[in-house]
Design a protein around this motif. Structure first.
Motif, PDB file in Angstrom:
ATOM      1  N   UNK A  32       0.832  -1.203   0.000  1.00 19.67           N
ATOM      2  CA  UNK A  32       0.000   0.000   0.000  1.00 19.67           C
ATOM      3  C   UNK A  32       0.868   1.254   0.000  1.00 19.67           C
ATOM      4  N   UNK A  33       1.923   1.265   0.802  1.00 18.68           N
ATOM      5  CA  UNK A  33       2.831   2.420   0.814  1.00 18.68           C
ATOM      6  C   UNK A  33       3.470   2.644  -0.547  1.00 18.68           C
ATOM      7  N   UNK A  34       3.901   1.556  -1.175  1.00 15.35           N
ATOM      8  CA  UNK A  34       4.536   1.675  -2.492  1.00 15.35           C
ATOM      9  C   UNK A  34       3.546   2.208  -3.521  1.00 15.35           C
ATOM     10  N   UNK A  35       2.304   1.738  -3.442  1.00 17.47           N
ATOM     11  CA  UNK A  35       1.268   2.210  -4.367  1.00 17.47           C
ATOM     12  C   UNK A  35       0.969   3.683  -4.132  1.00 17.47           C
ATOM     13  N   UNK A  36       0.845   4.075  -2.864  1.00 17.71           N
ATOM     14  CA  UNK A  36       0.604   5.479  -2.534  1.00 17.71           C
ATOM     15  C   UNK A  36       1.734   6.373  -3.028  1.00 17.71           C
ATOM     16  N   UNK A  37       2.965   5.922  -2.818  1.00 20.00           N
ATOM     17  CA  UNK A  37       4.119   6.712  -3.260  1.00 20.00           C
ATOM     18  C   UNK A  37       4.120   6.889  -4.774  1.00 20.00           C
ATOM     19  N   UNK A 112      -7.431  -0.681  -7.705  1.00 15.84           N
ATOM     20  CA  UNK A 112      -7.678   0.745  -7.884  1.00 15.84           C
ATOM     21  C   UNK A 112      -8.850   1.215  -7.024  1.00 15.84           C
ATOM     22  N   UNK A 113      -9.903   0.420  -6.961  1.00 15.53           N
ATOM     23  CA  UNK A 113     -11.068   0.765  -6.134  1.00 15.53           C
ATOM     24  C   UNK A 113     -10.697   0.715  -4.654  1.00 15.53           C
ATOM     25  N   UNK A 114      -9.979  -0.316  -4.237  1.00 14.21           N
ATOM     26  CA  UNK A 114      -9.599  -0.444  -2.831  1.00 14.21           C
ATOM     27  C   UNK A 114      -8.698   0.697  -2.382  1.00 14.21           C
ATOM     28  N   UNK A 115      -7.717   1.042  -3.204  1.00 11.13           N
ATOM     29  CA  UNK A 115      -6.827   2.154  -2.855  1.00 11.13           C
ATOM     30  C   UNK A 115      -7.612   3.469  -2.855  1.00 11.13           C
ATOM     31  N   UNK A 116      -8.519   3.621  -3.804  1.00 10.11           N
ATOM     32  CA  UNK A 116      -9.368   4.808  -3.818  1.00 10.11           C
ATOM     33  C   UNK A 116     -10.198   4.918  -2.553  1.00 10.11           C
ATOM     34  N   UNK A 117     -10.736   3.799  -2.101  1.00 10.72           N
ATOM     35  CA  UNK A 117     -11.503   3.784  -0.854  1.00 10.72           C
ATOM     36  C   UNK A 117     -10.620   4.186   0.333  1.00 10.72           C
ATOM     37  N   UNK A 118      -9.408   3.666   0.349  1.00  8.42           N
ATOM     38  CA  UNK A 118      -8.465   3.988   1.431  1.00  8.42           C
ATOM     39  C   UNK A 118      -8.190   5.498   1.460  1.00  8.42           C
TER      40      UNK A 118
END
Length: 329
Positions: A32-37, A112-118
């Protein structure tokens, strides 16, 4: 206009926004951190948090330092904006954004949906952390979330029917773009306890700027260049009837409008219609019509600022309005 120079001018206030964004999104999950970065490294102009800080300072030009909630609201506006983009990429099956692959294309629509929700939840947490006793800002952002959903559904409904008129279009772009501009600017005013008149100015400016911003985007879909990283004709391939096409309809007459609307209705099976529709827009003054409407909204945004005291921040807000009309991507 040099957006980077504005960020530098905002100094510690802008640094605080970036710190709030980083800390809000931090997780002990490595993926998740890598995706956010990855998302943050391609975060674009960050116009919405810029507006929050500029409006807060424009309402209180003599204030030595903004309260912490100003940066929190600014960070929330940016995080919420990116959450909607992650969801939009799935809804629109978008494989590129800002010239780079989307999370959806790299990791799939579910991620993409899960990260968007986060990101969405983290935006709301930022607001709750500083406004537990004042629901005004939470209601403001909640209204934007409702607007975003309604705008997306209305756009889908109108794409299916092919009957979008200018009133429909203006409602869609307010809901999908203008509403978050309003949350960004009004929350900035609220953060410094600005009076009701200044909050009204924030709403009027943000509404006009948001409408202008989206109309410019829709103009670029017909008149931009591939070299700046914005593919041409994407909207019409998604059956979206926007201001340039509406302007061409107004100039071409009812028979031609009916014919071209029928092309839009079947474009998913006949992508070759795109070039014909783009030519129709250019030949019937659609771009000039859209530019006229764009200029009108820019003028409204600038005029709305007359009430604010003179300051460098007010001058920058004026420049941002004109920049919206001139930008090439």
């Amino acid at each position: 206009m040099d957006i980077k120079a504005i960020r530098e001018y905002l100094g510690n206030d802008w640094k605080a926004v970036q710190e709030h964004i980083g800390s809000a999104l931090r997780s002990d999950i490595e993926l998740l951190n890598a995706t956010n970065d990855s998302i943050l490294s391609h975060s674009g102009k960050q116009l919405r948090p810029l507006l929050t800080i500029l409006f807060a300072r424009a309402c209180r030009p003599g204030l030595k330092a903004l309260p912490a909630c100003s940066a929190s609201y600014a960070a929330a506006a940016e995080i919420l904006h990116n959450a909607t983009l992650l969801h939009d990429d799935v809804a629109d099956d978008s494989h590129q954004r800002r010239g780079v692959p989307t999370i959806m294309s790299l990791m799939g629509p579910s991620v993409s949906v899960l990260v968007g929700d986060y990101w969405l939840v983290k935006a709301m947490e930022l607001i709750l952390d500083v406004s537990e006793d004042d629901s005004m800002v939470m209601r403001l952002f909640s209204r934007t979330l409702s607007d975003l959903a309604e705008g997306e559904m209305l756009q889908l409904q109108k794409a299916q029917k092919g009957d979008t008129d200018e009133a429909d279009y203006l409602r869609i772009i307010y809901n999908k773009t203008g509403s978050l501009f309003v949350s960004a600017c009004v929350s900035g005013a609220i953060s410094v306890n600005a009076d009701e008149e200044y909050r009204r100015v924030a709403r009027e400016y943000a509404t006009a700027l948001g409408m202008a911003f989206q109309i410019k985007d829709d103009i670029l879909d017909y008149a931009g260049t591939e070299s700046v990283g914005k593919p041409l004709g994407v909207d019409i391939l998604e059956q979206k009837i926007t201001m340039p096409l509406l302007g061409a309809f107004a100039n071409a007459g009812a028979d031609e409008e009916a014919r071209v609307r029928s092309l839009v209705q079947t474009i998913t099976e006949h992508k070759e219609y795109r070039d014909e529709i783009v030519s129709f827009v250019k030949e019937n003054g659609g771009l000039d019509y859209a530019v006229g409407r764009l200029d009108d909204y820019v003028s409204r945004a600038v005029r709305s600022l007359d009430v604010l005291p003179d300051s460098k921040e007010k001058e920058l807000l004026v420049q941002l309005a004109y920049y919206t009309a001139r930008r090439v991507m």
